[in-house]
Design an enzyme around this catalytic site. Structure first.
Site, PDB file in Angstrom:
ATOM      1  N   ARG A 135      -1.360  17.970  11.859  1.00 21.84           N
ATOM      2  CA  ARG A 135      -0.466  16.905  10.913  1.00 21.84           C
ATOM      3  C   ARG A 135      -0.045  17.624   9.589  1.00 21.84           C
ATOM      4  O   ARG A 135      -0.362  18.598   9.232  1.00 21.84           O
ATOM      5  CB  ARG A 135      -1.010  15.522  10.767  1.00 21.84           C
ATOM      6  N   ASP A 136       0.763  16.871   8.920  1.00 23.44           N
ATOM      7  CA  ASP A 136       1.509  16.957   7.535  1.00 23.44           C
ATOM      8  C   ASP A 136       2.059  18.177   7.441  1.00 23.44           C
ATOM      9  O   ASP A 136       1.832  19.165   6.609  1.00 23.44           O
ATOM     10  CB  ASP A 136       0.044  17.144   6.637  1.00 23.44           C
ATOM     11  N   TRP A 161       0.918  -1.112   0.044  1.00 23.19           N
ATOM     12  CA  TRP A 161       0.038   0.015   0.086  1.00 23.19           C
ATOM     13  C   TRP A 161       0.844   1.514   0.009  1.00 23.19           C
ATOM     14  O   TRP A 161       1.907   1.433   0.553  1.00 23.19           O
ATOM     15  CB  TRP A 161      -1.117   0.187   1.343  1.00 23.19           C
ATOM     16  N   MET A 162       0.369   2.330  -0.784  1.00 23.83           N
ATOM     17  CA  MET A 162       0.990   3.528  -0.891  1.00 23.83           C
ATOM     18  C   MET A 162      -0.188   4.756  -0.819  1.00 23.83           C
ATOM     19  O   MET A 162      -1.098   4.367  -1.318  1.00 23.83           O
ATOM     20  CB  MET A 162       1.771   3.705  -2.039  1.00 23.83           C
ATOM     21  N   ASN A 163       0.069   5.669   0.144  1.00 23.83           N
ATOM     22  CA  ASN A 163      -0.668   6.879  -0.366  1.00 23.83           C
ATOM     23  C   ASN A 163      -0.028   8.227  -0.404  1.00 23.83           C
ATOM     24  O   ASN A 163       0.958   8.012  -1.336  1.00 23.83           O
ATOM     25  CB  ASN A 163      -1.906   7.114   0.756  1.00 23.83           C
ATOM     26  N   ASP A 164      -0.163   9.351   0.420  1.00 23.83           N
ATOM     27  CA  ASP A 164       0.606  10.561   0.114  1.00 23.83           C
ATOM     28  C   ASP A 164       2.088  10.465  -0.277  1.00 23.83           C
ATOM     29  O   ASP A 164       2.932   9.932   0.332  1.00 23.83           O
ATOM     30  CB  ASP A 164       0.386  11.486   1.260  1.00 23.83           C
ATOM     31  N   GLU A 196      -5.977  18.554   5.390  1.00 21.98           N
ATOM     32  CA  GLU A 196      -4.663  17.827   5.149  1.00 21.98           C
ATOM     33  C   GLU A 196      -3.581  18.313   4.180  1.00 21.98           C
ATOM     34  O   GLU A 196      -3.770  19.068   3.268  1.00 21.98           O
ATOM     35  CB  GLU A 196      -4.978  16.476   4.853  1.00 21.98           C
ATOM     36  N   TRP A 217      -4.601   0.688   3.951  1.00 18.00           N
ATOM     37  CA  TRP A 217      -3.808   1.376   4.897  1.00 18.00           C
ATOM     38  C   TRP A 217      -3.612   0.773   6.011  1.00 18.00           C
ATOM     39  O   TRP A 217      -4.727  -0.052   6.707  1.00 18.00           O
ATOM     40  CB  TRP A 217      -4.799   2.636   5.010  1.00 18.00           C
ATOM     41  N   PHE A 220       3.310   9.787   9.755  1.00 16.75           N
ATOM     42  CA  PHE A 220       2.395  10.282   8.881  1.00 16.75           C
ATOM     43  C   PHE A 220       3.050  11.287   8.151  1.00 16.75           C
ATOM     44  O   PHE A 220       4.132  11.278   7.873  1.00 16.75           O
ATOM     45  CB  PHE A 220       1.522  11.100   9.639  1.00 16.75           C
ATOM     46  N   SER A 221       2.267  11.824   7.091  1.00 13.47           N
ATOM     47  CA  SER A 221       2.703  12.835   6.307  1.00 13.47           C
ATOM     48  C   SER A 221       3.633  13.833   6.523  1.00 13.47           C
ATOM     49  O   SER A 221       3.408  14.536   7.798  1.00 13.47           O
ATOM     50  CB  SER A 221       1.897  13.211   5.136  1.00 13.47           C
TER      51      SER A 221
END
Ligand code: FRU
Length: 492
Positions: A151-152, A21-24, A203, A48, A80-81
């Site tokens: 976050r981020d 799995w990959m996201n941002d 986000e 996720w 997290f990001s």
């Protein structure tokens, strides 16, 4: 030696993880000849899970080398990001007076209970071009007891005020902090209340300056801001932007607060942020987005891996009739994978003509300029077979560019996947141009040199390889068309 990834739906020239799995996209930074791309990664499954930072590097933004996981969960939480910067002057003291990479990210606890504030900002540094990372012993470096979604962090050097600036998401706003050493952060300002869309949690912000119409003396700041999926709204997660001024502490929106600007009118471009430290002589602001949507990201029908990034795109600002707008264009490096060019010039297309009937493909690029004629609709049908097609079309009367994936292939995994997505595209001198990238499970369309962009996933079956160029209700003229097969960029 090239290794072709042959799994069903696997993109051939887009970045996707080798497995899982990959996201941002995270920590994008250019350093010592390499573009680094980190990404939200779950190495133990295709959905996720506890987040790590996956890592890849590229010299040209097109061919990527996969590297070992850069950051793993620790006693402070999962990763997290966030972003990464080059600390050129060793402001952090991590590099013995030399330069090095510093990553700034969110340490996150899993739901629901956490004794400490659930999301806190931390840093890590690398003295070997991102190959190994040390977490800072003083982590976390920024904590707020009162904010749950916090976050981020995206960090950049603001040369006018000689300091680091961090922008991060704080629920329904963004907060800005400043620092001299990346370790201590002072609150500077908050932006967002009443501005733009609040149809989901805020986000992945980004903040950078761009020239307007290529004029060095006329610049504005652009704030990217992604909003999470909220079931009340049809679109799922998407990314908006603001244009404004920034003085090192405060961002001021030049538009009325209720103005909403989207970076993409398709459904699958989320959490995009830009590369840090791209060399001055180059001057480009380059970004990628995560090519998915939280509405269905966890259930798309791929097996071994899940998700890809958009192609890298250059950002700029351009004055149009109704004001300044964000423009996106594919990076020029993508031209190096072009093969088998086909060219058409000055050709009238009548209903039922199909000049491209003998062409098949699932990974290709089209650059085309149309001159409007009597047709009320025209465009391309791609990834086509008897049972499927994806339409990239233009509606002359409505002045709309649309992407129709209602019959694009598998859409059974989510009710809202099948659909038509569109945006306004105004002809210039009776002409429109399109730049299209198709890569097995995605379509990206740039209208009028990137004034309007549509990015959508599709899941056609393997036999859906036909291409059609169509006109309805009258003729349309092709002033010029170039079509290229694009080479796979996967390498071992
Ligand atoms: C955006 C996001 C971020 C968060 C990350 C977690 O897609 O929700 O806000 O840091 O994904 O994986």
């Amino acid at each position: 030696k090239q290794k072709y990834y042959t799994e069903r739906y696997r993109p051939q020239f887009h970045f996707s993880p080798e497995a899982n799995w990959m996201n941002d996209p995270n920590g994008m930074v250019y350093y010592d000849g390499e573009y680094h791309l980190f990404y939200q990664y779950h190495p133990n499954g295709t959905t996720w899970g506890p987040m790590h930072w996956g890592h890849a590097v590229s010299k040209d933004l097109v061919h990527w080398e996969h590297l070992p996981i850069a950051l793993k969960p620790d006693e402070n939480g999962t990763i997290f990001s966030g972003s990464a910067v080059v600390d050129w002057n060793d402001t952090s003291g991590f590099f013995n007076g030399k330069s090095g990479l510093v990553a700034i990210f969110t340490h996150a606890d899993l739901y629901p209970e956490s004794e400490r504030p659930r999301q806190r900002q931390s840093i890590a540094y690398s003295q070997d071009n991102g190959r190994t990372w040390m977490k800072y012993e003083g982590n976390p470096v920024l904590v707020d007891e009162t904010i749950t979604d916090f976050r981020d962090p995206k960090v950049f050097w603001h040369k006018e005020t000689n300091q680091w600036v961090m922008i991060l998401a704080s629920g329904q706003s963004v907060r800005l902090y400043t620092s001299e050493d990346l370790k201590t952060w002072d609150f500077a300002s908050e932006f967002g209340d009443g501005h733009g869309s609040h149809e989901g949690v805020w986000e992945c912000p980004d903040l950078f300056e761009l020239e307007i119409d290529g004029d060095q003396n006329n610049k504005k700041w652009v704030l990217f801001l992604s909003i999470g999926d909220d079931p009340t709204y049809e679109e799922g997660s998407r990314t908006q932007y603001f244009i404004g001024d920034f003085d090192g502490k405060t961002f001021t929106n030049i538009h009325s607060p209720e103005t909403i600007l989207w970076i993409d009118r398709g459904r699958d471009n989320y959490a995009g942020v830009s590369w840090s430290d791209v060399p001055n002589e180059d001057g480009r602001r380059i970004y990628v987005g995560w090519m998915s949507n939280w509405r269905y990201a966890n259930v798309t029908p791929t097996k071994e891996w899940r998700s890809a990034m958009t192609i890298p795109r250059v950002l700029s600002l351009k004055t149009l009739e109704d004001g300044v707008c964000l423009v996106q264009t594919p990076v020029k490096e993508l031209q190096t994978i072009r093969e088998n060019p086909i060219t058409i010039t000055n050709k009238t297309i009548r209903p039922n003509d199909n000049l491209l009937s003998d062409i098949k493909g699932n990974a290709f690029e089209i650059v085309v300029e149309f001159e409007l004629g009597g047709a009320d609709e025209f465009g391309f049908k791609v990834c086509k077979s008897d049972s499927a097609e994806t339409i990239i079309g233009y509606h002359v009367e409505q002045k709309k560019l649309f992407l129709d994936r209602t019959k694009s292939g598998d859409s059974s995994f989510n009710d809202s996947f099948a659909g038509i997505h569109d945006g306004e595209l105004v002809p210039k001198d009776n002409k429109i141009n399109l730049h299209i990238f198709v890569d097995w499970s995605s379509v990206e369309v740039f209208g009028n040199d990137g004034e309007l962009v549509l990015t959508d996933l599709i899941f056609p079956n393997e036999n859906s390889q036909d291409l059609e160029l169509y006109a309805k209700g009258g003729n349309v003229k092709i002033n010029s068309l170039e079509l290229y097969t694009l080479r796979s960029t996967w390498s071992k």
